[in-house]
Scaffold this active site. Structure first.
Site, short mmCIF file in Angstrom:
data_model
loop_
_atom_site.label_atom_id
_atom_site.label_comp_id
_atom_site.label_asym_id
_atom_site.label_seq_id
_atom_site.Cartn_x
_atom_site.Cartn_y
_atom_site.Cartn_z
N ASN A 41 1.02 -1.25 0.03
CA ASN A 41 -0.03 0.09 -0.01
C ASN A 41 0.89 1.32 -0.12
OD1 ASN A 41 0.41 -0.78 2.79
ND2 ASN A 41 -0.83 0.66 3.43
N ILE A 42 0.43 2.24 -0.54
CA ILE A 42 1.07 3.62 -0.84
C ILE A 42 0.29 4.65 -0.59
CG2 ILE A 42 2.75 4.96 -2.39
CD1 ILE A 42 3.15 2.20 -3.97
N GLU A 43 0.45 5.63 0.40
CA GLU A 43 -0.37 6.55 0.86
C GLU A 43 0.22 7.85 0.17
OE1 GLU A 43 -1.94 4.36 4.85
OE2 GLU A 43 -0.71 6.21 5.02
N CYS A 52 -4.03 0.68 -2.45
CA CYS A 52 -3.74 -0.52 -1.74
C CYS A 52 -2.62 -1.24 -2.46
CB CYS A 52 -5.21 -1.42 -1.73
SG CYS A 52 -6.54 -0.48 -1.19
N GLU A 54 -2.99 -4.67 -3.00
CA GLU A 54 -3.44 -5.55 -4.29
C GLU A 54 -3.39 -4.64 -5.62
OE1 GLU A 54 -5.68 -6.51 -0.39
OE2 GLU A 54 -4.89 -4.84 -1.41
N CYS A 88 -10.61 -3.58 -3.97
CA CYS A 88 -9.60 -4.49 -4.53
C CYS A 88 -10.45 -5.76 -4.69
CB CYS A 88 -8.69 -4.57 -3.33
SG CYS A 88 -7.39 -3.01 -3.32
#
Length: 130
Positions: A41-43, A52, A54, A88
């Protein structure tokens, strides 16, 4: 192969960028080409925008030229079993057959396995991807 998938998801989780939620997640896909594609996940600052684990793994799979998902492993550092979120689930269903396996993992390995149609029983159907 399931152990390799779990290990790839766990390794991906360590590369997440989750400074806002502090909720690391990793995912790994076994694709129809026999390769494993992982993602975390990358915010971003405009949280909850971001993507997310996935979604990241699906992006790697598609960019490598693979077409279909055979299996997926998902792991979260702070949750015993972390099923994919609703968005997802639909993204995975776009690239997976109903019998694709979704493995929910904890720190030690796979703890529960569901079929795609169990995880998302009433997902949107597409004729674009067979």
């Amino acid at each position: 192969m399931s152990r390799e998938l779990f290990e790839a998801a766990r390794a991906a989780m360590t590369k997440c960028h989750a400074p806002y939620s502090k909720f690391p997640v990793g995912a790994a896909i076994l694709a129809d080409d026999g390769n494993i594609y992982a993602g975390a996940n990358i915010e971003v600052l405009s949280f909850p925008e971001g993507w997310c684990a996935e979604t990241t793994a699906i992006g790697h799979m598609v960019m490598a030229g693979a077409k279909r998902i055979r299996e997926v492993a998902v792991i979260a550092e702070k949750l015993e079993l972390c099923p994919p979120c609703g968005g997802c689930r639909q993204r995975l269903a776009e690239f997976a057959n109903a019998d694709a396996l979704i493995h929910l993992c904890d720190a030690d390995g796979i703890r529960k396995t569901l079929r795609m149609d169990e995880l998302l029983p009433h997902g949107f159907k597409t004729e674009v991807i067979g």
